[in-house]
Motif scaffolding. Structure first.
Motif, short mmCIF file in Angstrom:
data_model
loop_
_atom_site.label_atom_id
_atom_site.label_comp_id
_atom_site.label_asym_id
_atom_site.label_seq_id
_atom_site.Cartn_x
_atom_site.Cartn_y
_atom_site.Cartn_z
N ARG A 149 22.69 45.15 0.40
CA ARG A 149 22.68 43.99 1.31
C ARG A 149 21.62 42.98 0.88
N GLU A 207 35.17 49.49 -5.12
CA GLU A 207 34.47 49.34 -3.83
C GLU A 207 33.03 48.90 -4.01
N THR A 247 30.71 44.39 -4.23
CA THR A 247 30.44 43.64 -3.00
C THR A 247 30.03 42.20 -3.29
#
Length: 462
Positions: free
Chosen positions: A239, A401, A404
């Motif tokens: 993140r 996956e 991101t």
């Protein structure tokens, strides 16, 4: 929490950050990313670029800024997929081979350690102007001790220093932009709008001046890589990297390109004050801001100390990551209380050694060292682009996956970025001042690549 696992025997480029603490919070990463954009190069080195390129310096910063955005996007894609304190060095090892990780990592370590010394010298010069008669080396030693102790204690200390340094830098340049825009619009009390009077001679020194300005602007962007190194020591590295990379575009456009546009609109490009005092002081003097020179001295001092702190941190983590992957002396990989303390100490000692060289051998060894690191950032960018080209296909095939963060218009823009880097290398070879840097960096890179390749062959033969 996303972590990689050690695989030093296979040379996969994976390293382990399990031993490191995860004391950096999201607010630390956000301000490291924001403050990393506002480097000392913006305040210190941009005056020479304006003097060479005139108002076209805005174009130079826009072009180089676009290249930096692409590099950060590529690095962000890989770092979000495989967070690592080794950042681009670990990615290069995974994508190309151990020799590439060795070359990229140790060349960057040399750059950061040298930069620690240079930033200490710059900060000490400012303080000795305020306190004449005090020894410059003593101030460098004081700064070095403060940041060394802070980095030895805990990673959160580095994060707190950078948080407040970044807040001061962002506040100062935001205030500068607001005052500048108000003055240009003619609504700032006590000032008249210059209109476009200073923009008439857009290319005063022709294409040659634009080239010099472009080269100056490229190297002003150094320091953006730190956030991808620091993200590995946060609770949510994926993140943190993704957020930093996605906001890079507006930060570069606002702080670099925006401030250059304000400066060349407010101040004649050929004003001696632009080089002698610095473009920001010259612009604030033009607005009649009292104490402008002292105010910008404080801001530049903060920028230099911030860069010094960040480079001590970055160099120690790059060294730790290299050792964790079997690419350096094992002593540098020792971790205490979540901090690679030996790596921190060695990085600080090498940085202070550069300071001593500037006093003992200012005419031969020190200039040679500066030339050797002159183009390292371009070497790192090339490794980033080549690594992303190779890793993206593997990620799409094996772990989609993990993507991101995605590079825009892959692979077209990756190849375009590589072409831009090649063009900059050609321009450096054409300019006498940068030609020496190019050749010196090339020699260091070649030596490191040969050593790395020999180590790779020796490991494979075991």
């Amino acid at each position: 929490m996303s972590r990689t696992t050690p695989d030093t025997a296979s040379g996969s480029g994976q390293d382990t950050d399990v031993a490191l603490s995860h004391g950096l919070k999201q607010r630390h990463l956000s301000m490291i990313a924001l403050g990393g954009v506002i480097g000392a190069g913006l305040f210190v080195g941009s005056g020479a670029g304006i003097a060479a390129a005139g108002p076209s310096i805005v174009v130079a910063y826009a072009v180089s800024g676009l290249l930096v955005m692409l590099v950060m996007r590529m690095l962000g894609e890989m770092s979000a997929a495989h967070p690592s304190s080794g950042s681009f060095s670990a990615h290069a090892e995974r994508a190309i081979g151990p020799w590439a990780g060795f070359t990229a990592g140790w060349s960057f370590w040399v750059l950061l350690c040298t930069a620690v010394g240079l930033e200490g010298i710059g900060a000490a010069k400012i303080v000795t102007r305020w306190l004449p008669g005090t020894p410059e080396w003593a101030w460098v030693a004081l700064f070095m001790v403060v940041f060394c102790v802070a980095n030895l204690a805990a990673v959160k200390n580095f994060g707190e220093f950078e948080f407040w340094f970044a807040a001061l830098k962002v506040g100062a340049i935001t205030l500068f932009l607001v005052l500048g825009v108000l003055a240009i619009a003619g609504v700032l009390p006590g000032t008249d709008s210059p209109g476009t009077a200073h923009l008439g001679d857009f290319l005063p020194n022709g294409g040659e001046g634009l080239v010099i300005g472009l080269l100056a602007s490229v190297f002003a962007y150094g320091g953006l890589e730190t956030v991808t190194i620091a993200a590995a020591e946060s609770p949510d590295p994926v993140r943190g990297v993704a957020r930093a990379v996605r906001t890079a575009m507006w930060r570069i456009a606002l702080f670099y390109i925006g401030s250059m546009a304000v400066v060349v609109t407010l101040v004649p490009w050929d004003s001696k004050a632009v080089v002698e005092q610095g473009p920001y002081v010259a612009a604030l003097d033009r607005l009649g801001i009292p104490g402008a020179a002292r105010l910008m001295d404080v801001v530049v001092l903060v920028a230099l100390l911030s860069a010094m702190n960040a480079n001590i941190y970055g160099s120690s983590r790059i060294a730790y990551s290299l050792v964790a992957r079997g690419q350096g002396p094992k002593a540098l990989g020792k971790v205490s209380a979540g901090v690679p303390r030996v790596a921190v100490l060695v990085s600080c000692l090498v940085g202070f050694g550069c300071v001593l060289l500037s006093h003992w051998r200012p005419d031969d060894v020190f200039p040679w060292l500066l030339n050797m690191i002159g183009a390292v950032i371009l070497v790192v960018w090339i490794f980033i682009a080549v690594s992303q080209l190779r890793l993206r296909r593997a990620l799409e095939r094996e772990s989609p996956e993990r993507l991101t963060v995605r590079m825009w218009a892959f692979p077209v823009l990756t190849w375009a970025a590589l072409a831009g880097m090649a063009a900059i290398l050609v321009l450096m070879a054409r300019e006498p001042d940068t030609r020496v840097q190019l050749y010196s960096t090339g020699a260091m890179t070649l030596v490191l690549a040969l050593v790395g390749y020999a180590r790779q062959r020796a490991r494979a033969a075991r």
